[in-house]
Design a protein around this motif. Structure first.
Motif, PDB file in Angstrom:
ATOM      1  N   ARG A   9       0.826  -1.205   0.000  1.00  0.00           N
ATOM      2  CA  ARG A   9       0.000   0.000   0.000  1.00  0.00           C
ATOM      3  C   ARG A   9       0.863   1.260   0.000  1.00  0.00           C
ATOM      4  NH1 ARG A   9      -4.997   1.492   4.031  1.00  0.00           N
ATOM      5  NH2 ARG A   9      -5.568   3.350   2.894  1.00  0.00           N
ATOM      6  N   ALA A  10       1.980   1.211   0.694  1.00  0.00           N
ATOM      7  CA  ALA A  10       2.877   2.367   0.736  1.00  0.00           C
ATOM      8  C   ALA A  10       3.463   2.649  -0.641  1.00  0.00           C
ATOM      9  CB  ALA A  10       3.983   2.147   1.752  1.00  0.00           C
ATOM     10  N   ALA A  11       3.728   1.601  -1.403  1.00  0.00           N
ATOM     11  CA  ALA A  11       4.289   1.792  -2.743  1.00  0.00           C
ATOM     12  C   ALA A  11       3.258   2.391  -3.689  1.00  0.00           C
ATOM     13  CB  ALA A  11       4.792   0.464  -3.287  1.00  0.00           C
ATOM     14  N   LYS A  12       1.984   2.078  -3.488  1.00  0.00           N
ATOM     15  CA  LYS A  12       0.943   2.617  -4.357  1.00  0.00           C
ATOM     16  C   LYS A  12       0.691   4.103  -4.088  1.00  0.00           C
ATOM     17  CE  LYS A  12      -1.680  -1.613  -5.023  1.00  0.00           C
ATOM     18  NZ  LYS A  12      -2.964  -2.273  -4.779  1.00  0.00           N
ATOM     19  N   GLN A  13       0.968   4.574  -2.883  1.00  0.00           N
ATOM     20  CA  GLN A  13       0.647   5.943  -2.512  1.00  0.00           C
ATOM     21  C   GLN A  13       1.871   6.850  -2.520  1.00  0.00           C
ATOM     22  OE1 GLN A  13      -1.441   5.919   1.163  1.00  0.00           O
ATOM     23  NE2 GLN A  13      -3.289   5.105   0.276  1.00  0.00           N
ATOM     24  N   ARG A  14       2.815   6.593  -3.357  1.00  0.00           N
ATOM     25  CA  ARG A  14       4.009   7.425  -3.406  1.00  0.00           C
ATOM     26  C   ARG A  14       3.773   8.735  -4.139  1.00  0.00           C
ATOM     27  NH1 ARG A  14       9.167   4.499  -2.364  1.00  0.00           N
ATOM     28  NH2 ARG A  14       8.521   2.425  -1.779  1.00  0.00           N
ATOM     29  N   ARG A  15       2.733   8.819  -4.923  1.00  0.00           N
ATOM     30  CA  ARG A  15       2.448  10.059  -5.638  1.00  0.00           C
ATOM     31  C   ARG A  15       1.968  11.124  -4.665  1.00  0.00           C
ATOM     32  NH1 ARG A  15      -0.687   6.994  -9.995  1.00  0.00           N
ATOM     33  NH2 ARG A  15       0.951   6.537 -11.482  1.00  0.00           N
ATOM     34  N   PRO A  16       2.368  12.366  -4.895  1.00  0.00           N
ATOM     35  CA  PRO A  16       1.834  13.443  -4.053  1.00  0.00           C
ATOM     36  C   PRO A  16       0.337  13.634  -4.310  1.00  0.00           C
ATOM     37  CG  PRO A  16       3.463  14.273  -5.627  1.00  0.00           C
ATOM     38  CD  PRO A  16       3.369  12.818  -5.815  1.00  0.00           C
ATOM     39  N   LEU A  17      -0.316  14.325  -3.419  1.00  0.00           N
ATOM     40  CA  LEU A  17      -1.770  14.497  -3.489  1.00  0.00           C
ATOM     41  C   LEU A  17      -2.204  15.143  -4.795  1.00  0.00           C
ATOM     42  CD1 LEU A  17      -4.468  14.213  -2.006  1.00  0.00           C
ATOM     43  CD2 LEU A  17      -4.116  16.523  -1.146  1.00  0.00           C
ATOM     44  N   LEU A  19      -1.096  14.786  -7.656  1.00  0.00           N
ATOM     45  CA  LEU A  19      -0.972  13.902  -8.817  1.00  0.00           C
ATOM     46  C   LEU A  19      -1.861  12.665  -8.712  1.00  0.00           C
ATOM     47  CD1 LEU A  19       2.850  13.974  -9.550  1.00  0.00           C
ATOM     48  CD2 LEU A  19       1.028  15.106 -10.797  1.00  0.00           C
ATOM     49  N   ARG A  20      -2.692  12.602  -7.697  1.00  0.00           N
ATOM     50  CA  ARG A  20      -3.607  11.476  -7.546  1.00  0.00           C
ATOM     51  C   ARG A  20      -4.939  11.818  -8.204  1.00  0.00           C
ATOM     52  NH1 ARG A  20      -2.639  10.427  -1.241  1.00  0.00           N
ATOM     53  NH2 ARG A  20      -0.395  10.159  -1.361  1.00  0.00           N
ATOM     54  N   ARG A  21      -5.495  10.850  -8.902  1.00  0.00           N
ATOM     55  CA  ARG A  21      -6.696  11.088  -9.684  1.00  0.00           C
ATOM     56  C   ARG A  21      -7.934  11.312  -8.825  1.00  0.00           C
ATOM     57  NH1 ARG A  21      -8.824   7.196 -14.519  1.00  0.00           N
ATOM     58  NH2 ARG A  21     -10.612   8.437 -15.102  1.00  0.00           N
ATOM     59  N   GLY A  22      -8.155  10.481  -7.843  1.00  0.00           N
ATOM     60  CA  GLY A  22      -9.375  10.545  -7.041  1.00  0.00           C
ATOM     61  C   GLY A  22      -9.586  11.876  -6.330  1.00  0.00           C
ATOM     62  N   PRO A  23      -8.640  12.310  -5.508  1.00  0.00           N
ATOM     63  CA  PRO A  23      -8.834  13.582  -4.797  1.00  0.00           C
ATOM     64  C   PRO A  23      -8.922  14.786  -5.735  1.00  0.00           C
ATOM     65  CG  PRO A  23      -7.093  12.311  -3.758  1.00  0.00           C
ATOM     66  CD  PRO A  23      -7.455  11.602  -5.017  1.00  0.00           C
ATOM     67  N   MET A  24      -8.154  14.763  -6.804  1.00  0.00           N
ATOM     68  CA  MET A  24      -8.181  15.912  -7.714  1.00  0.00           C
ATOM     69  C   MET A  24      -9.489  15.972  -8.508  1.00  0.00           C
ATOM     70  SD  MET A  24      -5.595  17.603  -7.010  1.00  0.00           S
ATOM     71  CE  MET A  24      -5.448  18.782  -8.322  1.00  0.00           C
ATOM     72  N   GLU A  25     -10.071  14.818  -8.835  1.00  0.00           N
ATOM     73  CA  GLU A  25     -11.382  14.825  -9.483  1.00  0.00           C
ATOM     74  C   GLU A  25     -12.444  15.375  -8.533  1.00  0.00           C
ATOM     75  OE1 GLU A  25     -12.283  10.927 -10.950  1.00  0.00           O
ATOM     76  OE2 GLU A  25     -11.377  11.354 -12.901  1.00  0.00           O
ATOM     77  N   VAL A  65      -7.251  16.102 -15.207  1.00  0.00           N
ATOM     78  CA  VAL A  65      -7.073  15.106 -14.153  1.00  0.00           C
ATOM     79  C   VAL A  65      -7.643  13.752 -14.557  1.00  0.00           C
ATOM     80  CG1 VAL A  65      -7.804  14.543 -11.802  1.00  0.00           C
ATOM     81  CG2 VAL A  65      -6.912  16.786 -12.310  1.00  0.00           C
ATOM     82  N   SER A  66      -8.658  13.738 -15.391  1.00  0.00           N
ATOM     83  CA  SER A  66      -9.249  12.454 -15.784  1.00  0.00           C
ATOM     84  C   SER A  66      -8.293  11.636 -16.647  1.00  0.00           C
ATOM     85  CB  SER A  66     -10.570  12.671 -16.508  1.00  0.00           C
ATOM     86  OG  SER A  66     -10.346  13.323 -17.738  1.00  0.00           O
ATOM     87  N   LYS A  67      -7.229  12.243 -17.125  1.00  0.00           N
ATOM     88  CA  LYS A  67      -6.219  11.519 -17.906  1.00  0.00           C
ATOM     89  C   LYS A  67      -5.141  10.886 -17.022  1.00  0.00           C
ATOM     90  CE  LYS A  67      -7.993  13.171 -21.700  1.00  0.00           C
ATOM     91  NZ  LYS A  67      -9.280  12.626 -22.034  1.00  0.00           N
ATOM     92  N   PHE A  68      -5.102  11.217 -15.724  1.00  0.00           N
ATOM     93  CA  PHE A  68      -4.117  10.649 -14.821  1.00  0.00           C
ATOM     94  C   PHE A  68      -4.387   9.161 -14.642  1.00  0.00           C
ATOM     95  CE2 PHE A  68      -3.188  14.707 -12.123  1.00  0.00           C
ATOM     96  CZ  PHE A  68      -2.636  15.303 -13.242  1.00  0.00           C
ATOM     97  N   PRO A  69      -3.339   8.366 -14.412  1.00  0.00           N
ATOM     98  CA  PRO A  69      -3.579   6.950 -14.107  1.00  0.00           C
ATOM     99  C   PRO A  69      -4.181   6.797 -12.714  1.00  0.00           C
ATOM    100  CG  PRO A  69      -1.254   7.469 -13.915  1.00  0.00           C
ATOM    101  CD  PRO A  69      -1.925   8.696 -14.451  1.00  0.00           C
ATOM    102  N   GLU A  70      -4.909   5.717 -12.526  1.00  0.00           N
ATOM    103  CA  GLU A  70      -5.544   5.507 -11.212  1.00  0.00           C
ATOM    104  C   GLU A  70      -4.579   4.989 -10.184  1.00  0.00           C
ATOM    105  OE1 GLU A  70      -9.302   3.665 -10.984  1.00  0.00           O
ATOM    106  OE2 GLU A  70      -9.853   4.359 -12.964  1.00  0.00           O
TER     107      GLU A  70
END
Length: 70
Positions: A9-17, A19-25, A65-70
């Motif tokens: 889980r830690a490896a999946k959340q290395r992106r800053p906030l 650059l994350r698709r969910g919160p930015m959407e 943001v919808s173009k960002f990977p999940e």
């Protein structure tokens, strides 16, 4: 034998906030909703003045943001 470990889980959340698709959407959707409410309120001219800019900002942000990977 090969070691096929799934990413933790830690490896999946290395992106800053930002650059994350969910919160930015969610932020983009909130901007669109705020712009819509600002457009149809009859009380303050300043809110009405900036409503179109808010709608456009939220829409462009959502498209990007919808173009960002999940």
């Amino acid at each position: 034998m090969t070691n096929t470990r799934e990413p933790t889980r830690a490896a999946k959340q290395r992106r800053p906030l930002f650059l994350r698709r969910g919160p930015m959407e969610n932020i983009a959707t909130a901007l669109i909703a705020a712009g819509f409410l600002m457009l149809f309120q009859p009380f303050l001219l300043a809110l009405y003045t900036y409503s179109l800019a808010m709608l456009l900002t939220g829409t462009v942000m959502f498209i990007i943001v919808s173009k960002f990977p999940e």
